[in-house]
Design a protein around this motif. Structure first.
Motif, short mmCIF file in Angstrom:
data_model
loop_
_atom_site.label_atom_id
_atom_site.label_comp_id
_atom_site.label_asym_id
_atom_site.label_seq_id
_atom_site.Cartn_x
_atom_site.Cartn_y
_atom_site.Cartn_z
N PRO A 82 1.82 -21.17 18.81
CA PRO A 82 2.05 -22.52 19.34
C PRO A 82 3.48 -22.99 19.17
CG PRO A 82 0.70 -22.57 17.34
CD PRO A 82 0.79 -21.14 17.77
N ALA A 83 4.16 -22.51 18.12
CA ALA A 83 5.57 -22.88 17.95
C ALA A 83 6.40 -22.37 19.12
CB ALA A 83 6.09 -22.33 16.62
N VAL A 84 6.20 -21.10 19.48
CA VAL A 84 6.92 -20.52 20.61
C VAL A 84 6.48 -21.18 21.91
CG1 VAL A 84 7.26 -18.41 21.95
CG2 VAL A 84 7.33 -18.33 19.46
N GLY A 85 5.18 -21.47 22.03
CA GLY A 85 4.68 -22.11 23.24
C GLY A 85 5.28 -23.48 23.48
N THR A 86 5.67 -24.16 22.41
CA THR A 86 6.25 -25.50 22.54
C THR A 86 7.75 -25.46 22.85
OG1 THR A 86 4.68 -26.10 20.78
CG2 THR A 86 6.25 -27.76 21.40
N LEU A 87 8.36 -24.29 22.77
CA LEU A 87 9.82 -24.19 22.93
C LEU A 87 10.37 -24.81 24.21
CD1 LEU A 87 10.87 -20.72 21.48
CD2 LEU A 87 11.62 -22.99 20.74
N PRO A 88 9.71 -24.65 25.38
CA PRO A 88 10.30 -25.27 26.59
C PRO A 88 10.47 -26.78 26.46
CG PRO A 88 8.64 -23.67 27.21
CD PRO A 88 8.54 -23.82 25.73
N MET A 89 9.47 -27.47 25.90
CA MET A 89 9.58 -28.91 25.71
C MET A 89 10.65 -29.25 24.68
SD MET A 89 6.56 -31.62 24.76
CE MET A 89 6.10 -30.74 23.26
N LEU A 90 10.70 -28.51 23.59
CA LEU A 90 11.70 -28.76 22.56
C LEU A 90 13.10 -28.46 23.08
CD1 LEU A 90 9.88 -27.29 19.42
CD2 LEU A 90 9.97 -29.67 20.20
N ALA A 91 13.22 -27.46 23.96
CA ALA A 91 14.52 -27.15 24.54
C ALA A 91 15.02 -28.32 25.40
CB ALA A 91 14.43 -25.88 25.38
N ALA A 92 14.11 -28.96 26.13
CA ALA A 92 14.50 -30.12 26.94
C ALA A 92 14.97 -31.26 26.04
CB ALA A 92 13.32 -30.57 27.80
N MET A 93 14.27 -31.48 24.92
CA MET A 93 14.68 -32.54 23.99
C MET A 93 16.05 -32.23 23.39
SD MET A 93 12.22 -34.81 23.94
CE MET A 93 12.19 -35.67 22.38
N ALA A 94 16.25 -30.98 22.96
CA ALA A 94 17.54 -30.61 22.37
C ALA A 94 18.66 -30.71 23.41
CB ALA A 94 17.46 -29.19 21.80
N PHE A 95 18.37 -30.35 24.66
CA PHE A 95 19.37 -30.44 25.71
C PHE A 95 19.78 -31.90 25.94
CE2 PHE A 95 20.69 -30.62 30.21
CZ PHE A 95 21.70 -29.67 30.18
N ALA A 96 18.78 -32.80 25.93
CA ALA A 96 19.10 -34.23 26.05
C ALA A 96 19.95 -34.69 24.88
CB ALA A 96 17.81 -35.05 26.12
N GLY A 97 19.66 -34.17 23.68
CA GLY A 97 20.47 -34.52 22.52
C GLY A 97 21.91 -34.05 22.67
N ARG A 98 22.10 -32.86 23.22
CA ARG A 98 23.45 -32.36 23.46
C ARG A 98 24.18 -33.21 24.49
NH1 ARG A 98 23.94 -26.11 24.51
NH2 ARG A 98 26.12 -26.80 24.49
#
Length: 227
Positions: A192-208
């Motif tokens: 599930p951690a890996v499965g959540t990566l696309p959503m977390l990547a979007a959040m981190a990208f917004a942070g950048r």
């Protein structure tokens, strides 16, 4: 000094952008360190928390701060929008998303209660107490936003995409990541951690992007004239 020149604005942008990136990383680590759970039953869930108190607390702590940091950081995301296009969607989504994520951060306190219920009571009694507590409507209103968070993130990234701040890839990334969170098996927590990566990547990208905007908007103050 105008508000747009204020150093406080830059500091808050840096704090918010850092919170989004750090929150995404902390959430991933919290999922990856979750105690393995053989099936979806409440009894199995309580046993998994009780059998490994250290991992239970580490995971809960990381998930708590992951949700909290992302919720706080999300409030700065509407500042990325210039003009009217996508602005309303982004503001509504970010406010609802921040509220939902902060609610979820508070819900992690239940992991400590469930851990001790599983360690000190027969499993049937522990399950009964947990079910009674979680069934209260006020508790659900305060700590169980459910699909509201995913809907809010969809609105946020749809607004940001429409405004040209991020790419449209972030919208399906939220959908795929939330599906991974719900449907990946928790008997192997890294899944599930890996499965959540696309959503977390979007959040981190917004942070950048928030951090990038803070650098761009750094005011250049003229040197003081020599006396």
């Amino acid at each position: 000094m105008t508000n747009t020149d204020s150093p406080a604005k830059r500091v808050m942008q840096i704090a918010a952008g850092t919170a989004l990136v750090a929150g995404a990383a902390s959430f991933f680590a919290g999922l990856a360190t979750s105690p393995p759970q053989a099936d979806e039953s409440k009894a199995t869930y309580l046993r998994s928390l009780a059998e490994d108190p250290f991992t239970t607390q580490l995971s809960a702590l990381l998930l708590h701060y992951g949700n909290l940091f992302m919720g706080v950081g999300l409030l700065a995301v509407p500042l990325l929008v210039r003009g009217r296009r996508g602005g309303v969607l982004t503001v509504i989504g970010a406010m609802l998303g921040a509220l939902g994520l902060i609610e979820m951060s508070g819900a992690l306190l239940s992991d400590w209660f469930h851990m001790e219920l599983g360690r000190n009571l027969p499993v049937e009694q522990a399950v009964a107490i947990s079910d009674k507590v979680l069934a209260h409507p006020a508790q659900q209103l305060a700590f169980s936003p459910g699909p509201l968070v995913s809907l809010a993130l969809l609105l946020t990234f749809a607004g940001l995409s429409r405004a040209g701040v991020v790419g449209w890839w972030t919208v399906p990334a939220v959908v795929v990541g939330y599906a991974g969170l719900l449907f990946m098996p928790y008997d192997t927590p890294i899944l599930p951690a890996v499965g959540t990566l696309p959503m977390l990547a979007a959040m981190a990208f917004a942070g950048r992007r928030v951090l990038g905007r803070a650098r761009v908007e750094t005011p250049a103050y003229p040197a003081a004239a020599a006396s």
